[in-house]
Design a protein around this motif. Sequence first.
Motif, mmCIF file in Angstrom:
data_model
loop_
_atom_site.group_PDB
_atom_site.id
_atom_site.type_symbol
_atom_site.label_atom_id
_atom_site.label_comp_id
_atom_site.label_asym_id
_atom_site.label_seq_id
_atom_site.Cartn_x
_atom_site.Cartn_y
_atom_site.Cartn_z
ATOM 1 N N ALA A 293 41.437 47.117 41.810
ATOM 2 C CA ALA A 293 41.274 47.569 40.471
ATOM 3 C C ALA A 293 41.834 47.444 39.458
ATOM 4 C CB ALA A 293 40.376 49.279 40.040
ATOM 5 N N LEU A 294 40.851 47.751 38.030
ATOM 6 C CA LEU A 294 41.949 48.132 37.110
ATOM 7 C C LEU A 294 42.635 49.088 36.392
ATOM 8 C CD1 LEU A 294 42.862 45.535 34.443
ATOM 9 C CD2 LEU A 294 41.343 46.643 33.080
ATOM 10 N N LEU A 295 44.124 49.110 36.550
ATOM 11 C CA LEU A 295 44.485 50.596 36.029
ATOM 12 C C LEU A 295 44.705 50.362 35.210
ATOM 13 C CD1 LEU A 295 47.416 49.875 39.178
ATOM 14 C CD2 LEU A 295 44.843 51.515 40.008
ATOM 15 N N VAL A 296 45.602 50.043 34.261
ATOM 16 C CA VAL A 296 45.721 50.046 32.930
ATOM 17 C C VAL A 296 45.334 49.303 31.997
ATOM 18 C CG1 VAL A 296 47.490 50.642 31.489
ATOM 19 C CG2 VAL A 296 48.089 51.149 34.005
ATOM 20 N N GLU A 297 44.142 49.627 31.203
ATOM 21 C CA GLU A 297 43.843 48.322 30.276
ATOM 22 C C GLU A 297 44.381 48.655 28.437
ATOM 23 O OE1 GLU A 297 39.281 46.731 29.147
ATOM 24 O OE2 GLU A 297 39.612 49.018 29.758
ATOM 25 N N ASP A 298 45.270 48.089 28.224
ATOM 26 C CA ASP A 298 45.189 48.427 26.661
ATOM 27 C C ASP A 298 46.794 49.552 26.287
ATOM 28 O OD1 ASP A 298 43.955 46.636 25.880
ATOM 29 O OD2 ASP A 298 42.700 46.879 25.218
ATOM 30 N N GLY A 299 47.594 50.103 27.355
ATOM 31 C CA GLY A 299 48.150 51.637 27.130
ATOM 32 C C GLY A 299 47.738 52.426 28.235
ATOM 33 N N HIS A 300 46.132 51.830 28.232
ATOM 34 C CA HIS A 300 45.845 53.281 28.680
ATOM 35 C C HIS A 300 44.349 53.346 29.688
ATOM 36 C CE1 HIS A 300 45.823 54.340 24.490
ATOM 37 N NE2 HIS A 300 45.723 53.722 24.077
ATOM 38 N N LEU A 301 44.416 54.763 30.407
ATOM 39 C CA LEU A 301 44.064 54.354 31.475
ATOM 40 C C LEU A 301 42.027 54.088 31.143
ATOM 41 C CD1 LEU A 301 43.834 58.227 32.644
ATOM 42 C CD2 LEU A 301 44.780 56.926 33.846
ATOM 43 N N PRO A 302 41.744 53.167 32.170
ATOM 44 C CA PRO A 302 40.348 52.824 31.634
ATOM 45 C C PRO A 302 39.388 53.728 32.013
ATOM 46 C CG PRO A 302 40.754 52.424 33.607
ATOM 47 C CD PRO A 302 41.710 52.462 33.650
ATOM 48 N N ALA A 303 38.120 53.159 30.986
ATOM 49 C CA ALA A 303 36.759 54.499 31.116
ATOM 50 C C ALA A 303 36.289 54.507 32.979
ATOM 51 C CB ALA A 303 35.696 53.468 30.426
ATOM 52 N N TYR A 304 36.538 53.945 33.636
ATOM 53 C CA TYR A 304 36.696 54.074 34.693
ATOM 54 C C TYR A 304 37.186 53.094 36.079
ATOM 55 C CZ TYR A 304 32.861 50.360 34.869
ATOM 56 O OH TYR A 304 32.448 49.355 34.949
ATOM 57 N N PHE A 305 37.248 53.568 37.019
ATOM 58 C CA PHE A 305 37.947 52.255 37.799
ATOM 59 C C PHE A 305 36.802 51.544 38.688
ATOM 60 C CE2 PHE A 305 42.300 54.661 38.867
ATOM 61 C CZ PHE A 305 42.713 53.818 38.033
ATOM 62 N N THR A 306 36.659 50.736 38.931
ATOM 63 C CA THR A 306 36.088 49.247 39.705
ATOM 64 C C THR A 306 35.530 50.177 40.984
ATOM 65 O OG1 THR A 306 36.864 48.002 39.838
ATOM 66 C CG2 THR A 306 35.540 48.129 37.659
ATOM 67 N N GLN A 307 36.704 49.967 41.103
ATOM 68 C CA GLN A 307 37.041 50.990 42.879
ATOM 69 C C GLN A 307 37.786 51.546 42.700
ATOM 70 O OE1 GLN A 307 36.998 47.895 45.865
ATOM 71 N NE2 GLN A 307 35.557 46.284 44.709
ATOM 72 N N ASN A 308 38.355 52.442 44.426
ATOM 73 C CA ASN A 308 39.354 53.671 43.890
ATOM 74 C C ASN A 308 39.535 54.442 45.161
ATOM 75 O OD1 ASN A 308 41.441 55.431 43.900
ATOM 76 N ND2 ASN A 308 39.391 56.804 42.239
ATOM 77 N N ILE A 309 40.571 54.203 46.092
ATOM 78 C CA ILE A 309 40.917 54.370 47.186
ATOM 79 C C ILE A 309 41.844 55.768 47.063
ATOM 80 C CG2 ILE A 309 42.574 53.469 48.997
ATOM 81 C CD1 ILE A 309 42.397 50.745 48.304
ATOM 82 N N SER A 310 41.569 56.550 47.404
ATOM 83 C CA SER A 310 41.635 58.202 47.190
ATOM 84 C C SER A 310 43.104 58.302 48.215
ATOM 85 C CB SER A 310 41.007 58.972 47.664
ATOM 86 O OG SER A 310 39.897 59.302 49.073
ATOM 87 N N GLY A 311 43.536 59.380 47.521
ATOM 88 C CA GLY A 311 44.565 59.689 49.208
ATOM 89 C C GLY A 311 45.633 60.321 48.494
ATOM 90 N N LYS A 312 47.570 60.226 48.602
ATOM 91 C CA LYS A 312 48.815 59.980 48.117
ATOM 92 C C LYS A 312 48.893 59.388 49.523
ATOM 93 C CE LYS A 312 48.399 64.651 45.891
ATOM 94 N NZ LYS A 312 48.803 65.917 46.071
#
Length: 882
Positions: A283-302
């Motif tokens: 996924a794109l994590l950062v877009e133009d210095g901000h969080l994107p509108a949504y993650f195209t994929q997200n792997i949960s957990g710490k």
Amino acid sequence: MSIKSFRRIIKNIVLVSIILSLVAPFQAYAYQVNGNNVTEEIITQGVVLHSINLNTNEGPLNVYVLEADLSNPYVKIDTIIGSDGTLNKNQSVLDMAKRTGAVAAINGDFFQMAESGRTIGLAYQGGQLVESPALRNDMYGFGITEDKLPLLEIFNFTGQVVTEAGKSFPLAGINKPGYLLMNGLSSDVDALNMYTTLWGTTSRGKISGLTGVKVAVVRNGVVQQVLTDQPGVTIPQDGFVLQGHGLAAQFITDNMPVGTKVAASYSVAPHGDKLLAAVGGQALLVEDGHLPAYFTQNISGKVARTAVGVSSDGKTLYLVAVERKAAADGTIISRGMSQEELAEFLISIGVWRAVNLDGGGSTTMAARSLGDFEASLINQPQGSSLRSVADAIGVFSTAPQGSLHGMALSGPSLALAGTQASFSAKGYDQYYNPVSIKPADIKWSATPSGDFTGNVLIPKQGGTVTVTAKLDNVQSSVNVQVVGPESLLSLAVTPSAITVKPGEKVPLSAKVNTIYGDTFDLKFQDVTWTISGSIGKIADGSFTATDQVAEGEIKATFQGLSTSIPVTVKPSWVELQALPEQESSAGLDSWIHVTFPASSVSAPATIRLAYAAETTGLPANCINLGAITVSPAPGEKADLMAPWWLSWDYQPGTITGRPAILMWDDSTKKWEEQPARLDDQGEVKTISARVWGFGQLVLVDDHRRLPSFKDTGKHWAEAAINDLAARGVANGFPDGTFLPGQAVTRAQFVKLLSSALQWPAVEKLPAFKDSIPDWASSAVAAAVANGVVSGYPDGTFRPDASITRSEMAVMIDRALALQETDENLKYKDTGSIPDFARTAVAKATSAGLLQGEGGLFRPKDGATRAETAVVVSRVLKLWVEK
């Protein structure tokens, strides 16, 4: 970004996280940062490693950031593929960096761990396409062009295969493993894929779940071979392999017979023709210095995580590894991050655009420390070992070899006056790349005070000392804080007391504690050691005891502090001379005592009393409170004529169950309880046992459940029966009964006496004409050897005959050697007592062991199991009180 600017940003992480929590569409930091520590290390010119250690309310959190200046002409970014530059075999990031000479590296794309180990996304290396992008619109990748333009985009692929007849078919990918398309179908269905030698030595072969898969081997543009559903084939160096299923397989069948000329073309966007290096991501994590509108994929957990990002001007590359690690005991070393937390962290350090790479057990960062010639591991892997991965982003230095410019010094930052502190130096040039230097050529010095021998410093006094290394015209310095004698609090030596056998060696160690709470381990030579008394000698870090019994002390002195260690040299055993004509005794420490009465041995013998090294197989719920061995000394032989006494002292409260002394019986392979009495008067309690044998003995706190029988409840002999059962002398029957009214045979009575008095086993069995049952044979043999029984004049023993009260009296008298008595028998049936039993009955009556009833002794009557239990219980009590 400068190091100073980076440190300022990290110090503001807490503030940034608060701001983000107000404006971000995602949940902000799930943790609160209570403090941080940031260290920086130059890796090469244009590359800096930032090690960030955060103290959060959920435990420590470690993050490592490689910052590369893409505008630096000597910084090169390239992909490292597998273990040999192909996708054939994976390798750890550390080994990849060492193999290629990278100054730093971090793991790249997600890959198939179960099937082929190949990456899912794209890969470029050295400007060459290794693997095409996946045909998905939710997987971003990282690439960098030949002119160092970083790209974090969704890369696209188009291609086709054309035959000499002009027939064409779309090319789905190059060197692709199977993966899922956006519609959930396999990427292999109806698809045509190309495999080159960058895939490996052989093509994919059969595809699980699919049939009718066609393979065309193309060499120099000409089809050489066409196969169906076959294992992988060798990929030609001067060609490729086309593999198709469904519609693609039909295309191969219809248009590509052997000898057909074929050509393939393809393109990657964006900037596929200019890409120098690339790896796939998620996924794109950062877009133009901000969080994107949504993650195209997200792997949960710490978890452990890896990311690649760039600055807003595209001139700074960030390679980031988040550590997730716990110690073996569960203690958190680093808590890891969620995907949202990683994105926010990247924004907080100034990242403008970033992509998530493979994480978890794959997250690995390697970097070359200043002056080193090879990279080393930076983060601790989430798993137990380094994972082999498919590719990595490598950072390389293209600078020419320069001359010695500086030295990186290593050594303690805190030292102790009067002790040795070793230092080392590694050279680097003006580009911060390593330069080989000879340690012997380095001149070391310390100011304002301190003596160097080679590279070893012995500081003289407390304060700050500057250590300087000089080689030719290059010198480097570090400051060392020295703790002086005025700051020392105490000296401690291990062990604090020594009790050893003659000749035994004991290692010595010492440490000092300071008034600031620091502790320093001292080397043996730092301490002055002196000995008082002829107890032994000290050398090479150890004390070696003298060969004689001795007492004294060792004194340790350091910087005005001193401490003493009491030393006792004595054997781990004590010995006594057991003599036939007199009593002999010895003690082990102050709580175990052994006494051999006069006439207990047939000839003088040396008996050794020692602590037992190991005790195993004790009955369940018997707590071991100490074990000893009592045996003839090596080379000695002792024939016991009578039992000896063992007395064992213990503190009140030590035993909360039933105290007992058990002895290992080699003949039965069991622990047997020894007949014993208790003396619980006074401050110390004592258990004393009469022991008829040699071997290992143990004092136990017996918490076994007391035995009980179905048919003895409220029986007049219940207490005696249960006592004998608890000691292992008497047993019940499998159905849980004792049968107290059943008659006792001669063999059974001898067995009870033997178990109660613990007669030692004898090797020679008596030669009676009748057969002795196996369960009673050893007891009868011991009774014969001890003169307790002799059998009948006709040479029989008659084991199954009921024992008479007269016979019981005789056996008891012989077993206990009862005292003579002047009392006349007053039983009404005295005249019926056989002559052979009169004296024994008188003694047993006087001792209170046998009693009549209604004025009658009943000499010829038998005895029940209950009556016998009471008698044997009285015998046992008298035996241990003699």
